[in-house]
Design a protein around this motif. Structure first.
Motif, PDB file in Angstrom:
ATOM      1  N   PHE A  46      16.921 -18.451  -9.100  1.00  0.00           N
ATOM      2  CA  PHE A  46      17.591 -18.660  -7.615  1.00  0.00           C
ATOM      3  C   PHE A  46      16.603 -19.244  -6.834  1.00  0.00           C
ATOM      4  N   ALA A  47      15.146 -20.244  -7.076  1.00  0.00           N
ATOM      5  CA  ALA A  47      14.357 -20.402  -7.094  1.00  0.00           C
ATOM      6  C   ALA A  47      15.100 -22.224  -7.868  1.00  0.00           C
ATOM      7  N   VAL A  48      15.435 -22.021  -8.782  1.00  0.00           N
ATOM      8  CA  VAL A  48      15.776 -23.351  -9.716  1.00  0.00           C
ATOM      9  C   VAL A  48      17.059 -23.729  -9.286  1.00  0.00           C
ATOM     10  N   GLY A  49      18.172 -22.565  -9.466  1.00  0.00           N
ATOM     11  CA  GLY A  49      19.734 -22.891  -8.834  1.00  0.00           C
ATOM     12  C   GLY A  49      19.379 -22.810  -7.579  1.00  0.00           C
ATOM     13  N   LEU A  50      19.426 -22.918  -6.799  1.00  0.00           N
ATOM     14  CA  LEU A  50      19.258 -23.056  -5.091  1.00  0.00           C
ATOM     15  C   LEU A  50      18.707 -24.755  -5.265  1.00  0.00           C
ATOM     16  N   PHE A  51      17.200 -24.880  -5.010  1.00  0.00           N
ATOM     17  CA  PHE A  51      16.642 -26.193  -5.352  1.00  0.00           C
ATOM     18  C   PHE A  51      17.886 -27.620  -6.102  1.00  0.00           C
ATOM     19  N   PHE A  52      17.948 -27.235  -6.969  1.00  0.00           N
ATOM     20  CA  PHE A  52      18.829 -28.498  -7.743  1.00  0.00           C
ATOM     21  C   PHE A  52      20.997 -28.156  -7.194  1.00  0.00           C
ATOM     22  N   ALA A  53      21.292 -26.989  -6.039  1.00  0.00           N
ATOM     23  CA  ALA A  53      22.377 -27.483  -5.421  1.00  0.00           C
ATOM     24  C   ALA A  53      22.163 -28.810  -4.499  1.00  0.00           C
ATOM     25  N   PHE A  54      20.912 -28.386  -3.785  1.00  0.00           N
ATOM     26  CA  PHE A  54      20.488 -29.248  -2.629  1.00  0.00           C
ATOM     27  C   PHE A  54      20.439 -30.261  -3.536  1.00  0.00           C
ATOM     28  N   ILE A  55      20.120 -30.995  -4.570  1.00  0.00           N
ATOM     29  CA  ILE A  55      19.539 -32.704  -5.435  1.00  0.00           C
ATOM     30  C   ILE A  55      20.476 -33.092  -5.234  1.00  0.00           C
ATOM     31  N   PRO A  56      20.826 -34.283  -4.615  1.00  0.00           N
ATOM     32  CA  PRO A  56      22.120 -35.310  -4.719  1.00  0.00           C
ATOM     33  C   PRO A  56      21.918 -35.745  -6.095  1.00  0.00           C
ATOM     34  N   VAL A  57      22.241 -35.386  -7.351  1.00  0.00           N
ATOM     35  CA  VAL A  57      22.752 -35.916  -8.783  1.00  0.00           C
ATOM     36  C   VAL A  57      23.824 -35.991  -9.037  1.00  0.00           C
ATOM     37  N   PRO A  58      24.527 -35.980  -9.746  1.00  0.00           N
ATOM     38  CA  PRO A  58      25.417 -35.550 -11.408  1.00  0.00           C
ATOM     39  C   PRO A  58      24.725 -35.303 -11.671  1.00  0.00           C
ATOM     40  N   PHE A  59      25.030 -34.484 -13.083  1.00  0.00           N
ATOM     41  CA  PHE A  59      24.299 -33.671 -13.901  1.00  0.00           C
ATOM     42  C   PHE A  59      23.582 -32.535 -13.730  1.00  0.00           C
ATOM     43  N   GLN A  60      23.853 -31.634 -11.998  1.00  0.00           N
ATOM     44  CA  GLN A  60      22.841 -30.721 -11.494  1.00  0.00           C
ATOM     45  C   GLN A  60      23.148 -29.590 -12.544  1.00  0.00           C
ATOM     46  N   SER A 136      17.367 -34.163   1.271  1.00  0.00           N
ATOM     47  CA  SER A 136      17.512 -33.178   0.111  1.00  0.00           C
ATOM     48  C   SER A 136      16.636 -32.438  -0.344  1.00  0.00           C
ATOM     49  N   LEU A 137      15.558 -33.481  -0.012  1.00  0.00           N
ATOM     50  CA  LEU A 137      13.856 -32.655  -0.659  1.00  0.00           C
ATOM     51  C   LEU A 137      13.819 -31.526  -0.229  1.00  0.00           C
ATOM     52  N   ILE A 138      14.176 -31.654   1.339  1.00  0.00           N
ATOM     53  CA  ILE A 138      12.979 -30.706   1.960  1.00  0.00           C
ATOM     54  C   ILE A 138      14.099 -29.512   1.823  1.00  0.00           C
ATOM     55  N   CYS A 139      14.758 -29.663   2.023  1.00  0.00           N
ATOM     56  CA  CYS A 139      16.442 -28.502   2.569  1.00  0.00           C
ATOM     57  C   CYS A 139      16.161 -28.058   0.615  1.00  0.00           C
ATOM     58  N   ALA A 140      16.071 -28.903   0.013  1.00  0.00           N
ATOM     59  CA  ALA A 140      15.934 -28.007  -1.421  1.00  0.00           C
ATOM     60  C   ALA A 140      15.037 -27.392  -1.939  1.00  0.00           C
ATOM     61  N   THR A 141      13.450 -27.508  -1.125  1.00  0.00           N
ATOM     62  CA  THR A 141      12.783 -26.707  -1.127  1.00  0.00           C
ATOM     63  C   THR A 141      12.292 -25.702  -0.428  1.00  0.00           C
ATOM     64  N   ILE A 142      12.802 -25.666   0.631  1.00  0.00           N
ATOM     65  CA  ILE A 142      12.845 -24.902   1.255  1.00  0.00           C
ATOM     66  C   ILE A 142      14.491 -23.635   1.088  1.00  0.00           C
ATOM     67  N   ALA A 143      15.858 -23.998   1.112  1.00  0.00           N
ATOM     68  CA  ALA A 143      16.638 -23.603  -0.213  1.00  0.00           C
ATOM     69  C   ALA A 143      15.747 -21.895  -0.772  1.00  0.00           C
ATOM     70  N   SER A 144      14.958 -23.211  -1.923  1.00  0.00           N
ATOM     71  CA  SER A 144      14.701 -22.479  -3.505  1.00  0.00           C
ATOM     72  C   SER A 144      13.822 -21.500  -2.895  1.00  0.00           C
ATOM     73  N   LEU A 145      12.768 -21.904  -1.391  1.00  0.00           N
ATOM     74  CA  LEU A 145      11.764 -20.480  -1.393  1.00  0.00           C
ATOM     75  C   LEU A 145      12.337 -19.322  -0.626  1.00  0.00           C
ATOM     76  N   ILE A 146      13.597 -19.643   0.022  1.00  0.00           N
ATOM     77  CA  ILE A 146      14.050 -18.804   0.492  1.00  0.00           C
ATOM     78  C   ILE A 146      14.041 -17.953  -0.891  1.00  0.00           C
ATOM     79  N   GLY A 147      15.781 -18.677  -1.806  1.00  0.00           N
ATOM     80  CA  GLY A 147      16.306 -17.866  -2.224  1.00  0.00           C
ATOM     81  C   GLY A 147      15.121 -17.110  -2.801  1.00  0.00           C
ATOM     82  N   PHE A 148      14.156 -17.645  -3.531  1.00  0.00           N
ATOM     83  CA  PHE A 148      12.824 -16.568  -4.550  1.00  0.00           C
ATOM     84  C   PHE A 148      12.464 -15.654  -3.418  1.00  0.00           C
TER      85      PHE A 148
END
Length: 169
Positions: A46-60, A136-148
């Motif tokens: 959950f932490a890994v998946g949610l982190f990369f869900a918020f990162i705006p790059v191709p090939f997430q 995006s980095l802040i939201c990714a980190t927060i979502a990752s921690l919450i999911g974890f």
């Protein structure tokens, strides 16, 4: 129980192992720990998946897989969670990330209209890009921690409840 609920939504591991884009990982995909679902692997996925869900790059999905493998967390779950950002949810999620970046950096919110051109992309990188990336980095980190922590809490709660029910019987 979270394990049964999560397993209902996970794709078949054979489909993932045979995915052409994941073949770059080779025989590493045959590690049984990447497919096993327990509290540790689920919360990490959950932490890994949610982190990369918020990162705006191709090939997430590839990035999520590349991090899930050395961390030895559930690979299908981490790859599937990246799809939280899909063509329907990307605009509000990424706009929200931009607003977070604007607030953190103290910039003024800039109005913009999306255009699918290279010139628009170049101009946007310099104007709204820094706020968007930071947000995006802040939201990714927060979502990752919450999911974890939420998955860990739910998993512990259901195991404790099941144990108490067995003890009562």
């Amino acid at each position: 129980m979270p394990k049964k609920t999560i397993q209902r939504f996970l794709p078949d591991h054979n489909k993932i192992k045979n995915n052409k884009s994941l073949r770059i990982f080779g025989d590493v995909l045959h590690d049984a720990n990447l497919w096993h679902l327990n509290r540790r692997s689920a919360r990490g996925a959950f932490a890994v998946g949610l982190f990369f869900a918020f990162i705006p790059v191709p090939f997430q999905m590839l990035l999520a897989a590349a991090i899930a493998i050395p961390l030895r967390v559930n690979l299908p779950l981490s790859v599937a969670l990246v799809w939280i950002t899909n063509p329907f949810t990307m605009p509000p999620i990424f706009y929200g990330s931009y607003l977070v970046g604007v607030a953190v950096l103290g910039h003024k919110k800039q109005e913009f209209a999306f255009e699918p051109t290279w010139q628009w992309l170049e101009a946007s990188i310099s104007s709204i890009g820094p706020a968007f990336i930071i947000g995006s980095l802040i939201c990714a980190t927060i979502a990752s921690l919450i999911g974890f922590f939420v998955v860990d809490l739910l998993w512990r709660r259901t195991v404790r409840k099941a144990w108490l029910n067995r003890h009562k019987k």
